[in-house]
Scaffold this motif. Structure first.
Motif, mmCIF file in Angstrom:
data_model
loop_
_atom_site.group_PDB
_atom_site.id
_atom_site.type_symbol
_atom_site.label_atom_id
_atom_site.label_comp_id
_atom_site.label_asym_id
_atom_site.label_seq_id
_atom_site.Cartn_x
_atom_site.Cartn_y
_atom_site.Cartn_z
ATOM 1 N N ASN A 107 3.741 3.850 6.235
ATOM 2 C CA ASN A 107 2.496 4.471 5.796
ATOM 3 C C ASN A 107 1.892 3.699 4.625
ATOM 4 O O ASN A 107 0.682 3.409 4.620
ATOM 5 C CB ASN A 107 2.771 5.923 5.421
ATOM 6 N N ILE A 147 -1.645 1.604 4.653
ATOM 7 C CA ILE A 147 -2.725 1.881 3.696
ATOM 8 C C ILE A 147 -3.158 0.596 2.999
ATOM 9 O O ILE A 147 -4.366 0.310 2.876
ATOM 10 C CB ILE A 147 -2.278 2.936 2.671
ATOM 11 N N SER A 148 -2.194 -0.203 2.570
ATOM 12 C CA SER A 148 -2.505 -1.455 1.871
ATOM 13 C C SER A 148 -3.279 -2.411 2.777
ATOM 14 O O SER A 148 -4.276 -3.020 2.356
ATOM 15 C CB SER A 148 -1.217 -2.123 1.387
ATOM 16 N N ILE A 188 -2.130 4.918 9.894
ATOM 17 C CA ILE A 188 -1.886 5.780 8.721
ATOM 18 C C ILE A 188 -1.696 7.226 9.161
ATOM 19 O O ILE A 188 -0.756 7.911 8.722
ATOM 20 C CB ILE A 188 -3.054 5.668 7.719
ATOM 21 N N SER A 246 -5.054 -1.615 5.455
ATOM 22 C CA SER A 246 -6.380 -1.070 5.756
ATOM 23 C C SER A 246 -7.348 -1.322 4.608
ATOM 24 O O SER A 246 -8.532 -1.635 4.838
ATOM 25 C CB SER A 246 -6.281 0.432 6.047
ATOM 26 N N MET A 294 -5.125 11.693 0.758
ATOM 27 C CA MET A 294 -4.252 10.516 0.678
ATOM 28 C C MET A 294 -3.337 10.588 -0.546
ATOM 29 O O MET A 294 -2.134 10.314 -0.455
ATOM 30 C CB MET A 294 -5.097 9.248 0.628
ATOM 31 N N GLU A 319 -6.192 2.516 10.154
ATOM 32 C CA GLU A 319 -6.496 3.912 9.830
ATOM 33 C C GLU A 319 -5.781 4.834 10.812
ATOM 34 O O GLU A 319 -5.211 5.854 10.412
ATOM 35 C CB GLU A 319 -8.008 4.115 9.890
#
Length: 245
Positions: free
Chosen positions: A185, A189-190, A218, A192, A142, A215
Motif C-alpha cells: 500500500n 501510494i508513493s 491502493i 501514484s 488516506m 490508484e
C-alpha cells in the motif's frame, strides 16, 4: 414474534470485503466500455487508457449508483467488524502492559472508524458536487488508513508478550500478511504520487493512466489489508446474530 438470523463471522467478512471489490471493478469496467473517451480525458487532452476512480464512480450512470449502493450495503458491516475487532484485541491476555496496549488499540480503532467515515463522505459527496469536501475526505481517508495500518503492524511486531506464551503459526501468518499488504500500500501510494506529479508537470501521454492503475492498487491493497482478519476469525466459529421484530 421476533426472529433471529445467525450469520457466521466468515460469511459476514466475505460479504464486507467482496462488495467494495465488486464496486471498484464494475464501475471501472463500465467506464471503459461505455464512457471511455470522457472518463479518460484530462485537462491537457493527452492519450490515456484508464479512468480515475473519481471519474468512474461520480460522473456517469449507472456507475455512480452502483458505487453508492455498494457502500450503503457495506458501511454498517464494516463498522460492526471494526467494533468486534477492537473487542477481540482488548481481550488478549498474553500482552505485557495491558493498560497501555488498550490505549494504543483504541487509538488505532479510532483511526479505523474515521477511515470508514471519510470513505463514506467521499463516496456520497462527489468531486463534481462539492470538490473541496471530496478532496479533503480523500486526504483524510488516506491519512487515517495509513495511521491505522502503522499502529496495527507496529503492535504486531514490537509490543512485548508474556514470555512463556510464544507466537503461534496463525499469529505469525496474520502479522506477515498485514506487513506485506501495508508495504504494498505504501509503495503504491508513493508510485501514484510520482505519476501524478509527472502528469500535472509534463502532461505526457499514458502517465495519468499509470497514476490511475496505482490508484486501483491502493484500494485493493487497503481492502486486502483489512481482510487479513479473516485469518484470525475463521477458526473461532463466531456467529453474528440479528434480531428481526
Amino acid at each position: 414474534m421476533p426472529s433471529r438470523i445467525h450469520i457466521s463471522m466468515s460469511q459476514f467478512l466475505w460479504f464486507a470485503y467482496i462488495v467494495p471489490c465488486f464496486a471498484l471493478f464494475s464501475c471501472v469496467s463500465l467506464s471503459l466500455m461505455k464512457d471511455f473517451e470522457k472518463s479518460t480525458r484530462t485537462h491537457c487532452n493527452v492519450t490515456n487508457f484508464l479512468p480515475s476512480i473519481s471519474a468512474s464512480i461520480s460522473e456517469y450512470e449507472p456507475q455512480r449508483f452502483i458505487w453508492r449502493l455498494c457502500f450503503a450495503l457495506d458501511s454498517i458491516p464494516r463498522y460492526i467488524i471494526a467494533y468486534l475487532q477492537l473487542n477481540h484485541l482488548l481481550n488478549r491476555h498474553h500482552i505485557e502492559y495491558p493498560e497501555h496496549f488498550a490505549l494504543v488499540q483504541i487509538a488505532s480503532s479510532t483511526f479505523h472508524f474515521l477511515e470508514l467515515t471519510f470513505l463514506l463522505l467521499l463516496t456520497y459527496v462527489s468531486s463534481r458536487e462539492i470538490k473541496w469536501i471530496h478532496e479533503y475526505s480523500f486526504i483524510s481517508f488516506m491519512i487515517c488508513s495509513l495511521a491505522h495500518m502503522l499502529l496495527t503492524v507496529s503492535t504486531d511486531y514490537l509490543w512485548p508478550r508474556i514470555m512463556h506464551i510464544p507466537l503461534n503459526e496463525q499469529e505469525k501468518s496474520v502479522r506477515s500478511k498485514r506487513l506485506t499488504w501495508f508495504t504494498l500500500n505504501i509503495v503504491s501510494i508513493s508510485i501514484s504520487f510520482y505519476f501524478y506529479y509527472r502528469h500535472v508537470t509534463f502532461c505526457e501521454p499514458y502517465i495519468y493512466s499509470m497514476f490511475c492503475l496505482f490508484e486501483y492498487i491502493i484500494v485493493i491493497t487497503n481492502i486486502a489489508y483489512h481482510s487479513v482478519i479473516m485469518n484470525e476469525w475463521d477458526r473461532q466459529g463466531v456467529q453474528i446474530q440479528f434480531l428481526i421484530k
